[in-house]
Design an enzyme around this catalytic site. Structure first.
Site, PDB file in Angstrom:
ATOM      1  N   SER A 163       0.723  -1.391   0.215  1.00 13.95           N
ATOM      2  CA  SER A 163      -0.349  -0.061  -0.201  1.00 13.95           C
ATOM      3  C   SER A 163       0.453   1.343   0.175  1.00 13.95           C
ATOM      4  CB  SER A 163      -1.080   0.004   1.182  1.00 13.95           C
ATOM      5  OG  SER A 163      -0.662   0.086   2.727  1.00 13.95           O
ATOM      6  N   ASP A 408      -2.739   6.069  12.650  1.00 14.10           N
ATOM      7  CA  ASP A 408      -2.225   5.513  11.547  1.00 14.10           C
ATOM      8  C   ASP A 408      -0.703   6.580  11.415  1.00 14.10           C
ATOM      9  OD1 ASP A 408      -1.196   4.423   9.484  1.00 14.10           O
ATOM     10  OD2 ASP A 408      -2.753   4.326   8.019  1.00 14.10           O
ATOM     11  N   HIS A 411       0.886   4.877   7.023  1.00 12.49           N
ATOM     12  CA  HIS A 411       0.534   5.648   5.051  1.00 12.49           C
ATOM     13  C   HIS A 411       1.102   7.238   5.429  1.00 12.49           C
ATOM     14  CE1 HIS A 411      -0.598   1.700   5.715  1.00 12.49           C
ATOM     15  NE2 HIS A 411      -0.756   1.548   4.642  1.00 12.49           N
TER      16      HIS A 411
END
Length: 430
Positions: A163, A408, A411
């Site tokens: 990702s 998070d 990311h």
């Protein structure tokens, strides 16, 4: 922290630890499909000044350096123009430039996932979008979408990995798509393979999902529990058939290996289920898998036609004590880069960096590192934090009050740090 004396207290502490661990695992793996210095691992120098420049080897990586808040004095700037054989982009500093604005926003580019669209998801501070990476001894060219598309004319560019690599792909698409007329571009999203096409240029910018590069039983139908994942460390054929005839390949694999667990590694077929695998330490399994990838590159890629890049590991920032913010909560509410020279946190595993360097330096086909690790290490302010989604749902206002479980710090907001990764790639393509 005071000592927990009662069994009830111990139970509470254990439950909290388990919840935190599962939250971290969820960030790594429930994704949607759509302590050495680095200079001792990567054996080459930063670029020299104009009058003392020396050539380095074609296969090269990068190093750590400083970051600070400053302005550029171009009149006194004695740096030379970027030369991939003379400049290490990882030696440098982040320079704050309020007049600098990204070429796009998460509202103007229609191809960004909600996961990385921080402004749309409620992030109000904007300074993180105004930092520019300035190498010490050379001038990194600004990303020019028109020149980038000209370089890609008649070619396929493919990003391959997890990702984080998908974020780099989306960043690149957003950096060029806005100059293309609506009827001259298209996007096809697939579970594993997605393709943006610039029709006028007969060019494609693609992403292929392969979080380990080698095959696993969790490639498409993601197994949430990492203990149940099995890697077929001797095979990339299922994935690699999609990589053939691509002109520019940009690989990456890192974060999926970082579970803290041994990796179930299998040779041969998945037909035997859990029979025959061995549990290996992550760096050992990683080395075997990367050698499998390297063998495919060396045996398949024609270096006269295809250029191969490898994006180094993207650091996570889960532990605020790494940057001496002892009262902080991971990367939550961080608004400036780390200013400490050579900062290196616990979110980057130098054993993995060493494996990558050792494998690549033995390859026949030249591989160029896009060395993002050190420059990204400073950017504790660039993560999506609570301005993201989990399990396909946006983090709610109530959940945002609980950054321990919902921030998070893996990311990155886009636009943001991944644009700099692509600025470096763009410089190599010139």
């Amino acid at each position: 922290m005071s000592t927990i004396k009662t069994s009830r207290g111990k139970l509470s502490f254990s439950i909290t630890a388990v919840i935190c661990a599962f939250a971290f695992v969820a960030l790594l793996y429930t994704e949607r499909i759509s302590t050495l210095s680095s200079s001792t691992i990567f054996k080459f120098k930063s670029c020299a000044k104009r009058d003392a420049a020396k050539h380095t080897k074609h296969k090269r990586s990068a190093d750590d350096r400083i970051v600070e808040d400053s302005t550029v004095n171009y009149a006194a700037d004695d740096r030379f123009e970027f030369d991939p054989n003379e400049c290490s982009v990882a030696h440098g500093k982040w320079v704050f430039n309020h007049s600098f604005k990204p070429l796009y926003t998460d509202r103007s580019c229609p191809y960004l996932d909600k996961q990385v669209s921080c402004v749309k998801n409620g992030r109000r501070d904007s300074d993180y979008r105004h930092w520019e990476w300035q190498p010490d001894d050379c001038i990194l060219p600004r990303f020019d979408p028109k020149i980038a598309l000209q370089k890609l004319r008649g070619k396929r560019l493919m990003f391959i990995g997890d990702s984080l690599q998908r974020g780099q792909w989306q960043s690149f698409v957003c950096l060029v798509e806005f100059i293309i007329p609506e009827d001259q571009k298209s996007m096809r999203r697939g579970r594993a393979h997605s393709v943006f096409k610039a029709k006028e240029y007969n060019a494609t910018i693609e992403f292929y999902w392969a979080p380990y590069l080698v095959e696993s039983n969790s490639d498409l139908h993601i197994i949430v529990d990492p203990k149940q994942r099995i890697l077929k460390v001797d095979s990339v054929s299922k994935h690699a058939k999609h990589w053939k005839d691509v002109d520019i390949l940009v690989f990456n694999t890192y974060i999926w290996w970082m579970t803290g667990l041994k990796i179930k590694s299998l040779w041969g077929s998945f037909a035997n289920g859990e029979e025959g695998f061995e549990e290996l330490e992550a760096p050992v399994s990683y080395r075997i898998a990367l050698k499998t990838w390297a063998n495919w590159v060396d045996s398949t890629v024609n270096p006269n036609r295809t250029r191969v890049f490898f994006t180094t590991m993207s650091p996570s920032h889960q532990r605020s004590a790494d940057w001496n913010h002892k009262d902080g909560i991971k990367c939550f509410n961080e608004t400036k880069p780390v200013m400490k020279k050579g900062h290196w946190g616990t979110g980057s595993d130098k054993r993995i960096m060493s494996v990558v360097n050792n494998v690549v330096e033995k390859m026949k086909v030249p591989v160029t590192f896009i060395n993002i690790t050190q420059l990204s290490e400073y950017r504790i302010d660039g993560h999506t934090s609570v301005y993201t989604e989990m399990g396909g749902k946006l983090v709610t206002d109530e959940q945002k009050k609980d950054p321990v479980h919902f921030a998070d710090c893996i990311h990155w907001c886009i636009p943001g740090v991944p644009d700099t990764w692509n600025q470096i790639l763009f410089a190599y393509l010139l």
